[in-house]
Design a protein around this motif. Sequence first.
Motif, mmCIF file in Angstrom:
data_model
loop_
_atom_site.group_PDB
_atom_site.id
_atom_site.type_symbol
_atom_site.label_atom_id
_atom_site.label_comp_id
_atom_site.label_asym_id
_atom_site.label_seq_id
_atom_site.Cartn_x
_atom_site.Cartn_y
_atom_site.Cartn_z
ATOM 1 N N SER A 123 0.743 -1.103 -0.221
ATOM 2 C CA SER A 123 -0.062 0.159 -0.026
ATOM 3 C C SER A 123 0.938 1.113 -0.046
ATOM 4 C CB SER A 123 -0.999 0.056 1.293
ATOM 5 O OG SER A 123 -0.172 -0.047 2.253
ATOM 6 N N GLY A 124 2.074 1.357 0.861
ATOM 7 C CA GLY A 124 2.812 2.429 0.681
ATOM 8 C C GLY A 124 3.379 2.647 -0.520
ATOM 9 N N ALA A 125 3.773 1.627 -1.197
ATOM 10 C CA ALA A 125 4.593 1.574 -2.640
ATOM 11 C C ALA A 125 3.591 2.186 -3.593
ATOM 12 C CB ALA A 125 4.804 0.328 -3.240
ATOM 13 N N PHE A 126 2.030 1.656 -3.576
ATOM 14 C CA PHE A 126 1.113 2.144 -4.353
ATOM 15 C C PHE A 126 0.804 3.711 -4.344
ATOM 16 C CE2 PHE A 126 -3.584 3.596 -4.637
ATOM 17 C CZ PHE A 126 -3.597 3.285 -6.145
ATOM 18 N N TYR A 127 0.869 4.042 -2.969
ATOM 19 C CA TYR A 127 0.412 5.334 -2.773
ATOM 20 C C TYR A 127 1.648 6.248 -3.283
ATOM 21 C CZ TYR A 127 -4.181 4.645 -0.776
ATOM 22 O OH TYR A 127 -5.306 4.376 -0.873
ATOM 23 N N GLY A 128 2.757 5.851 -2.924
ATOM 24 C CA GLY A 128 4.112 6.604 -3.338
ATOM 25 C C GLY A 128 4.104 6.648 -4.846
ATOM 26 N N LEU A 129 3.634 5.817 -5.669
ATOM 27 C CA LEU A 129 3.809 5.924 -7.245
ATOM 28 C C LEU A 129 2.665 6.777 -7.626
ATOM 29 C CD1 LEU A 129 5.115 2.632 -8.552
ATOM 30 C CD2 LEU A 129 6.178 4.754 -8.830
ATOM 31 N N LEU A 130 1.631 6.588 -7.091
ATOM 32 C CA LEU A 130 0.400 7.368 -7.377
ATOM 33 C C LEU A 130 0.806 8.828 -7.442
ATOM 34 C CD1 LEU A 130 -2.679 6.829 -7.584
ATOM 35 C CD2 LEU A 130 -3.094 7.436 -5.321
ATOM 36 N N ARG A 131 1.702 9.162 -6.541
ATOM 37 C CA ARG A 131 2.090 10.782 -6.426
ATOM 38 C C ARG A 131 3.457 11.051 -7.114
ATOM 39 N NH1 ARG A 131 -0.966 10.522 -1.049
ATOM 40 N NH2 ARG A 131 0.746 9.113 -0.436
ATOM 41 N N ALA A 132 4.177 10.173 -7.618
ATOM 42 C CA ALA A 132 5.246 10.127 -7.890
ATOM 43 C C ALA A 132 5.695 11.266 -8.927
ATOM 44 C CB ALA A 132 6.021 8.757 -8.532
ATOM 45 N N THR A 133 6.951 12.032 -8.875
ATOM 46 C CA THR A 133 7.240 13.091 -9.579
ATOM 47 C C THR A 133 8.348 12.553 -10.465
ATOM 48 O OG1 THR A 133 8.699 13.993 -8.010
ATOM 49 C CG2 THR A 133 6.470 14.809 -8.197
ATOM 50 N N ALA A 134 8.898 13.252 -11.539
ATOM 51 C CA ALA A 134 10.173 12.818 -12.015
ATOM 52 C C ALA A 134 11.514 12.678 -11.189
ATOM 53 C CB ALA A 134 10.469 13.839 -13.422
ATOM 54 N N ALA A 142 11.246 0.944 -7.612
ATOM 55 C CA ALA A 142 12.007 -0.050 -7.046
ATOM 56 C C ALA A 142 11.384 -0.253 -5.633
ATOM 57 C CB ALA A 142 13.332 0.753 -6.696
ATOM 58 N N ASN A 143 10.740 0.680 -5.180
ATOM 59 C CA ASN A 143 9.892 0.521 -3.608
ATOM 60 C C ASN A 143 8.780 -0.604 -4.188
ATOM 61 O OD1 ASN A 143 10.090 1.118 -1.205
ATOM 62 N ND2 ASN A 143 8.769 2.868 -1.304
ATOM 63 N N LEU A 144 7.984 -0.237 -5.010
ATOM 64 C CA LEU A 144 7.155 -1.400 -5.504
ATOM 65 C C LEU A 144 7.469 -2.894 -5.987
ATOM 66 C CD1 LEU A 144 3.889 -1.790 -6.053
ATOM 67 C CD2 LEU A 144 4.206 -1.138 -8.232
ATOM 68 N N LYS A 145 8.550 -2.868 -6.500
ATOM 69 C CA LYS A 145 9.072 -4.106 -6.835
ATOM 70 C C LYS A 145 9.607 -5.045 -5.685
ATOM 71 C CE LYS A 145 11.021 -3.761 -11.634
ATOM 72 N NZ LYS A 145 12.167 -3.446 -12.463
ATOM 73 N N LYS A 146 10.164 -3.961 -4.776
ATOM 74 C CA LYS A 146 10.512 -4.856 -3.656
ATOM 75 C C LYS A 146 9.355 -5.415 -2.730
ATOM 76 C CE LYS A 146 13.274 -3.954 0.571
ATOM 77 N NZ LYS A 146 13.315 -2.836 1.486
ATOM 78 N N ALA A 147 8.063 -4.510 -2.658
ATOM 79 C CA ALA A 147 7.215 -4.906 -1.933
ATOM 80 C C ALA A 147 6.493 -6.363 -2.779
ATOM 81 C CB ALA A 147 5.901 -3.900 -1.931
ATOM 82 N N LEU A 148 6.541 -6.126 -3.995
ATOM 83 C CA LEU A 148 5.747 -7.302 -4.763
ATOM 84 C C LEU A 148 6.654 -8.600 -4.916
ATOM 85 C CD1 LEU A 148 4.509 -5.235 -8.271
ATOM 86 C CD2 LEU A 148 3.042 -6.108 -6.016
ATOM 87 N N ASP A 149 7.985 -8.264 -5.068
ATOM 88 C CA ASP A 149 8.868 -9.657 -4.633
ATOM 89 C C ASP A 149 8.503 -10.176 -3.245
ATOM 90 O OD1 ASP A 149 10.490 -8.970 -6.831
ATOM 91 O OD2 ASP A 149 12.072 -7.891 -5.797
ATOM 92 N N THR A 150 8.132 -9.577 -2.310
ATOM 93 C CA THR A 150 8.066 -9.982 -0.896
ATOM 94 C C THR A 150 6.603 -10.849 -0.957
ATOM 95 O OG1 THR A 150 8.954 -8.190 0.189
ATOM 96 C CG2 THR A 150 7.602 -9.547 1.489
ATOM 97 N N LEU A 176 -3.956 -4.564 -3.885
ATOM 98 C CA LEU A 176 -3.583 -5.560 -5.075
ATOM 99 C C LEU A 176 -4.393 -4.980 -6.309
ATOM 100 C CD1 LEU A 176 -2.369 -9.069 -3.958
ATOM 101 C CD2 LEU A 176 -0.949 -7.132 -5.068
ATOM 102 N N GLU A 177 -5.596 -4.918 -6.034
ATOM 103 C CA GLU A 177 -6.600 -4.485 -7.101
ATOM 104 C C GLU A 177 -6.210 -3.086 -7.809
ATOM 105 O OE1 GLU A 177 -10.688 -4.399 -5.798
ATOM 106 O OE2 GLU A 177 -11.323 -2.719 -6.941
ATOM 107 N N ARG A 178 -5.717 -2.275 -6.776
ATOM 108 C CA ARG A 178 -5.399 -0.833 -7.293
ATOM 109 C C ARG A 178 -3.686 -0.765 -7.847
ATOM 110 N NH1 ARG A 178 -8.746 -0.961 -3.695
ATOM 111 N NH2 ARG A 178 -10.357 0.589 -3.744
ATOM 112 N N VAL A 179 -2.841 -1.733 -7.481
ATOM 113 C CA VAL A 179 -1.598 -1.886 -8.001
ATOM 114 C C VAL A 179 -1.656 -2.443 -9.609
ATOM 115 C CG1 VAL A 179 0.424 -3.288 -8.269
ATOM 116 C CG2 VAL A 179 -0.189 -2.374 -5.902
ATOM 117 N N GLU A 180 -2.992 -3.425 -9.756
ATOM 118 C CA GLU A 180 -2.999 -3.736 -11.168
ATOM 119 C C GLU A 180 -3.410 -2.766 -12.090
ATOM 120 O OE1 GLU A 180 -6.340 -6.542 -12.264
ATOM 121 O OE2 GLU A 180 -5.002 -7.606 -13.321
ATOM 122 N N VAL A 181 -4.154 -1.680 -11.541
ATOM 123 C CA VAL A 181 -4.730 -0.561 -12.104
ATOM 124 C C VAL A 181 -3.736 0.546 -12.341
ATOM 125 C CG1 VAL A 181 -6.680 1.118 -12.455
ATOM 126 C CG2 VAL A 181 -7.055 -1.320 -11.665
#
Length: 244
Positions: A123-134, A142-150, A176-181
């Motif tokens: 969830s942290g990785a999702f919200y981070g990317l939702l707001r990510a800037t350049a 990288a954060n999301l990948k780490k969370a998904l690896d786990t 996960l529903e939101r990560v997929e979208v």
Amino acid sequence: NFHGLNSITLNPDDELPPLASGKIRLYNMRFCPYAERAVLYFAKKNVSVEVINVNLVDKPKWYLERNPLGKVPTIEHDGKIIYESAVVAEYLDDIFPDSSVLPKDPYLRAHQKILVERLSAISGAFYGLLRATADNQEAGIANLKKALDTAESLLTDNFYGGKSSGYADMLVWPHLERVEVLPLIRPDLHLDKLLGTDYPKLTAYIARMKELPEVKAAIRPAEHHVQFFDSYKTGKPDYNIGIT
Ligand code: GSH
């Protein structure tokens, strides 16, 4: 068993309808992943519930009187108020033990809660990317990948609950529903290939989850998530997307 899951969201000027004795009410926001945990739980346990959708930007006074944190989900029945999604889930198991989703065995029960903690990085990785800037999008990916690896490595059976879906599945699914979208919400991040290729077990798991009746009851169409987050970004979320 849901009444009002897609009812118009109530604003501060709207009166709160009375709750009949013996009935359970869920205060919800149609696009909140934490409130979706409660929706999944009610559906899985086949417990009838009346849903009130609440404006979370402009909060009704009657809502803050019930939950001083002003967050969803909250449930109410017989004058009792319970909030915080994990607390709500356990409470529903306690008052309806015949349909308990949490196992009775203390070790297995604890293990389900440990899984939720270990999966919470999603969830942290999702919200981070939702707001990510350049500047920080690479770190976010990288954060999301780490969370998904786990998440991939913790999936040792059909579900996090084991052979059938359980507590950890109900609590992690909304994220996960939101990560997929996410690739559709943030096309600029080019995340489209992220889930499919590197996470075969998770991909199969997501497909399996979507077949569950409780997930079918709670899931929102991808385009509604996209429209909701587009409106959310403007600071004026449209809580009524998809209501016809
Ligand atoms: N820890 C809470 C839970 O598990 O129930 C988190 C709930 C939460 O953050 N809900 C958000 C909310 O109500 C919507 S997704 N936000 C309104 C606010 O924080 O003012």
